[in-house]
Design a protein around this motif. Structure first.
Motif, PDB file in Angstrom:
ATOM      1  N   SER A  91      17.451   8.222  13.424  1.00 37.17           N
ATOM      2  CA  SER A  91      17.340   6.780  13.624  1.00 37.17           C
ATOM      3  C   SER A  91      18.498   6.298  14.489  1.00 37.17           C
ATOM      4  CB  SER A  91      17.294   6.058  12.279  1.00 37.17           C
ATOM      5  OG  SER A  91      18.562   5.581  11.939  1.00 37.17           O
ATOM      6  N   GLU A  92      18.156   5.511  15.450  1.00 41.16           N
ATOM      7  CA  GLU A  92      19.102   5.039  16.459  1.00 41.16           C
ATOM      8  C   GLU A  92      19.890   3.864  15.896  1.00 41.16           C
ATOM      9  OE1 GLU A  92      19.991   5.313  20.719  1.00 41.16           O
ATOM     10  OE2 GLU A  92      19.446   6.598  19.055  1.00 41.16           O
ATOM     11  N   GLY A 137      34.649   7.849  11.177  1.00 36.20           N
ATOM     12  CA  GLY A 137      33.691   8.779  10.578  1.00 36.20           C
ATOM     13  C   GLY A 137      33.238   8.349   9.194  1.00 36.20           C
ATOM     14  N   MET A 138      33.259   7.024   8.938  1.00 38.16           N
ATOM     15  CA  MET A 138      32.878   6.529   7.622  1.00 38.16           C
ATOM     16  C   MET A 138      31.370   6.302   7.494  1.00 38.16           C
ATOM     17  SD  MET A 138      35.796   6.340   6.222  1.00 38.16           S
ATOM     18  CE  MET A 138      35.535   5.383   4.729  1.00 38.16           C
ATOM     19  N   PRO A 193      29.298  10.686  15.039  1.00 39.62           N
ATOM     20  CA  PRO A 193      30.308   9.627  14.861  1.00 39.62           C
ATOM     21  C   PRO A 193      30.979   9.220  16.171  1.00 39.62           C
ATOM     22  CG  PRO A 193      30.585  11.353  13.221  1.00 39.62           C
ATOM     23  CD  PRO A 193      29.539  11.832  14.166  1.00 39.62           C
ATOM     24  N   GLU A 194      31.209  10.188  17.046  1.00 41.31           N
ATOM     25  CA  GLU A 194      31.903   9.865  18.278  1.00 41.31           C
ATOM     26  C   GLU A 194      31.054   8.965  19.178  1.00 41.31           C
ATOM     27  OE1 GLU A 194      33.846  11.726  22.191  1.00 41.31           O
ATOM     28  OE2 GLU A 194      32.600  13.023  20.954  1.00 41.31           O
ATOM     29  N   GLU A 195      29.752   9.270  19.205  1.00 41.67           N
ATOM     30  CA  GLU A 195      28.835   8.457  20.002  1.00 41.67           C
ATOM     31  C   GLU A 195      28.752   7.040  19.424  1.00 41.67           C
ATOM     32  OE1 GLU A 195      27.297   8.822  22.762  1.00 41.67           O
ATOM     33  OE2 GLU A 195      25.944   7.096  22.660  1.00 41.67           O
ATOM     34  N   LEU A 196      28.673   6.957  18.083  1.00 40.40           N
ATOM     35  CA  LEU A 196      28.606   5.642  17.447  1.00 40.40           C
ATOM     36  C   LEU A 196      29.865   4.836  17.767  1.00 40.40           C
ATOM     37  CD1 LEU A 196      27.128   3.719  15.587  1.00 40.40           C
ATOM     38  CD2 LEU A 196      28.165   4.863  13.629  1.00 40.40           C
ATOM     39  N   GLU A 197      31.023   5.507  17.732  1.00 39.27           N
ATOM     40  CA  GLU A 197      32.285   4.835  18.044  1.00 39.27           C
ATOM     41  C   GLU A 197      32.237   4.258  19.465  1.00 39.27           C
ATOM     42  OE1 GLU A 197      35.695   7.369  17.713  1.00 39.27           O
ATOM     43  OE2 GLU A 197      36.915   6.063  18.949  1.00 39.27           O
ATOM     44  N   ARG A 198      31.749   5.069  20.416  1.00 39.98           N
ATOM     45  CA  ARG A 198      31.707   4.583  21.800  1.00 39.98           C
ATOM     46  C   ARG A 198      30.762   3.396  21.951  1.00 39.98           C
ATOM     47  NH1 ARG A 198      31.566   9.373  26.135  1.00 39.98           N
ATOM     48  NH2 ARG A 198      30.040  10.356  24.769  1.00 39.98           N
TER      49      ARG A 198
END
Lengths: 618, 100
Positions: free
Chosen positions: A429-430, B33-34, B43-48
């Motif tokens: 999921s995105e 990374g929570m 996590p790294e992609e989400l952070e960016r």
């Protein structure tokens, strides 16, 4: 004449980039696709008072050059000058919403690293001034080392200055394109860019004295957990009313127009297959596409208004949890809504979904939304086999069946999406993150222009697929002709008839007689054509019984219900399959779609037929 | 996802995923990374992505609205713009909450 200078427009979503593009190029626009990808390519032309020709490319909106969706890949590659089939731009204009500079400043810093001549257009400058937002233009321009032009695209202010600056920047620096230093930023680089953007904001931008409070006040109602959902449902109700009731008079008119046209052509042309091809193939084919145009125009008009006003992002927010429960992205809401009119524009509008798997899920379930082409089939069969009586005191049984058919479509769509998510594409999921733009009154000229572009795109795309198929279906329904002295309807002797007879054993367990099976073949072209096909095989016409009366004598309740259950899924719309092929660039997904919908249609019809027979309705 | 009604006692440092409408403050960290496995990207992609939307250390943040079902997703004011996001992804953002 000097060769045209190529200018690319880049900017965040919702910065008024398209309005600026319209103000620059007016009606001299071409909308097409980029080579090999399904991303809309908008190009326009203009000539300066000095006679210099410019070609303006309106690139898809983005927050960053680190592309994540096909749209953003196009923007990045065009800016970097490595997009296949495109000449690199001579200059880039970064369009910014003057009231929302922070994120675009970071984008500008990325663009500067690319090294192409760059101009900053501060759009919506009037709103910034009204809010008392003060920007030190000279200081910012010096600090960023690029020219800044203020514009108000909707009032055509600053357009002349911008054009003059485009020419100056593109020509004077033409030979001075530096090598690109841009590379994909990591977390640290992004933080550094933010720090620099923050410094620029603090140095050159004085925060508004009268910030916009209207958006906040509207959001208190429109994003309210209860009131917000109520408003959304109300809007959807109005939209459906307009699409399904408002469009009817125009659709009738189009229908009559084409009926009149085939009469005239039928009388003018001599008897023979050439006339039949014109009347039953070509004219009927064009008519079957055009008849949906009023509905699609109304639907697109609503969608454009909701998008331009800033409401669409709110609708996605309100729907996200409901859609998310079935593994869908909040943005899938609009394509699925469009699919209630027709799956073709619905599937075309899945381009707003960044993630490939989210988009494929939405494409695969879009045809399960009850499209308007199914309505004539439902109406006919319900009228024929379901008694028109009241149940539970107030509910009309026929209406109840119609509602159940819609509900079955939505329910199975959510179920399929859920299964795709949980079984095939687990954990994919995105993140759902979107900007909620400031509310704005849509600009009528821009709305009209977008509407016309969408309409012509639907007509060319759907037309190119549906037209030839109509002719093909007409051909198999007519050839070979009946032998001399034959008594039955001509279609019985045609390829379609032969196919129907051949397939009869396959469809017998679900209660379809051979006439029903034959009608499924022309129904491939568009679902509602099945109604005309049933008319043909039962040789209705010239007084006597109506088609509904004939069916009610010929079909058992079990068969009728099975036919309805089949049509909830109805895999056989070739226009939809053709668009899926186009949008996914592969035959794999239309094949998967056809297979799963066929399986569902057959399974549902089988269960309904056998259950109804067991209950004694055979 | 469950939203605890109170943050851990004695701490004004709050994950954005646990904030309620009205909570405001300054972002102190992004990307620890929570986020739970519910988020599909690493996590790294989400952070960016969070950084690209303007969730960056030092930014002012205020929770404005939340969804009807499970209080999810949320709408936050982030400096001068409004952003909607899911609580699962907001877990990566921690902020120093202003005293009410």
């Amino acid at each position: 004449m000097k060769p045209a200078l190529r200018i690319a427009l880049v900017g965040n979503p919702n910065c008024g980039k398209t309005a600026l593009f319209n103000a620059l190029t007016g009606s001299r626009q071409k909308v097409a696709n980029y080579a090999g990808v399904t991303v809309e390519r908008k190009e326009g032309a203009l000539v300066t008072p000095e006679g210099q020709a410019l070609t303006i490319l309106d690139l898809p909106g983005t927050y960053s050059l680190r592309a994540r969706s096909p749209d953003e890949v196009v923007t990045r590659d065009a800016v970097l000058g490595r997009l296949a089939g495109e000449v690199p731009p001579d200059a880039i204009v970064c369009v910014a919403d003057a009231t929302n500079l922070r994120l675009v400043l970071r984008l500008i810093l990325e663009l500067k690293a690319v090294g192409r001549p760059l101009i900053l257009a501060l759009n919506m400058y009037d709103i910034a001034q009204r809010q008392g937002l003060r920007i030190d233009l000279e200081g910012l321009a010096r600090d960023l080392d690029l020219p800044i032009i203020t514009t108000v695209a909707t009032r055509r202010r600053g357009i002349g200055e911008l054009v003059a600056q485009m020419v100056e920047t593109a020509t004077s620096l033409h030979t001075d394109v530096r090598a690109s230093l841009w590379r994909e930023p990591d977390g640290t680089a992004l933080r550094d860019l933010h720090k620099e953007a923050q410094r620029l904001m603090r140095t050159h931008v004085h925060p508004p004295e009268r910030p916009d409070t209207l958006t906040g006040r509207i959001d208190h109602v429109l994003l309210h957990p209860v009131a917000g959902i109520a408003v959304l449902l109300g809007l959807l109700f109005v939209m459906f009313q307009a699409v399904f009731i408002g469009a009817v008079p125009i659709m009738d008119l189009i229908d009559q127009g084409f009926a009149g046209l085939s009469d005239v052509v039928g009388q003018v042309l001599p008897h023979g297959w050439g006339r039949d091809l014109m009347v039953d193939g070509v004219i009927a084919g064009v008519g079957s596409v055009l008849v949906f145009l009023p509905q699609i125009l109304i639907l697109f008009l609503f969608i454009i208004l909701l998008e331009d006003s800033g409401y669409m992002a709110r609708a996605a927010f309100l729907m996200d949890r409901i859609m998310g429960g079935a593994g869908l992205h909040g943005r899938a809401f609009i394509p699925l809504l469009s699919s209630f009119a027709c799956a073709v524009p619905g599937i075309m509008s899945t381009r707003v979904i960044d993630n490939r798997r989210d988009r494929l899920t939405t494409i695969l379930i879009a045809p399960l939304m009850t499209c308007s082409a199914r309505i004539p089939v439902y109406t006919l069969v319900i009228g024929a086999v379901i008694p028109n009586r009241t149940v539970l005191g107030v509910l009309n049984l026929q209406g109840l069946v119609m509602f159940a058919l819609y509900a079955a479509g939505i329910g199975s769509a959510l179920g399929i999406s859920f299964i795709l998510r949980k079984v095939f594409w687990r954990g994919q999921s995105e993140p759902f993150m979107m900007e909620l733009p400031t509310y704005k009154a849509p600009n009528p000229a821009n709305v009209l222009r977008t509407l016309m572009q969408k309409a012509s795109m639907f007509l060319t795309r759907a037309g190119r697929i549906i037209m030839p198929l109509m002719v093909l279906v007409w051909f198999v329904s007519v050839f070979p002709g009946p032998p001399a002295g034959a008594t039955g309807p001509a279609i019985n002797y045609s390829l379609a008839g032969t196919l129907g007879q051949f397939l009869k054993p396959v469809f017998a367990p679900i209660g379809f007689n051979w006439q029903m099976t034959v009608a499924l073949v022309p129904g491939m072209a568009a679902r509602e054509v099945a109604v005309a096909a049933l008319g043909t095989v039962y040789a209705v016409g010239g007084g006597g019984l109506s088609l509904a009366e004939t069916l009610s004598h010929q079909w058992s309740l079990a068969s009728g219900l099975a036919f309805l259950a089949w049509y909830v899924f109805a895999p056989q719309c070739v226009a939809t399959l053709g668009v899926v092929k186009r949008e996914t660039n592969s035959w794999l997904w239309p094949a998967i779609m056809f297979a799963y919908m066929f399986a569902l249609a057959y399974g549902a019809a089988l269960i309904v037929y056998q259950t109804a027979r067991a209950l004694g309705f055979g | 996802m469950r939203v605890p009604s109170d943050p851990p006692a004695g701490s004004d440092l709050l994950a954005l995923s646990q904030a309620r409408p009205g909570d405001r403050g300054i972002i102190v960290s992004v990307g620890q990374g929570m986020a739970q496995p519910g988020s599909g990207v690493d996590p790294e992609e989400l952070e960016r992505r969070l950084l690209e939307f303007g969730f960056v250390e030092g930014a002012h943040i205020e929770v404005l609205h939340e969804g009807a079902i499970g209080h999810d997703p949320i709408v936050v004011r982030l400096d001068d713009m409004r952003v909607a996001l899911r609580r699962a992804d907001a877990a990566e953002v921690r902020f120093q909450r202003d005293a009410a």
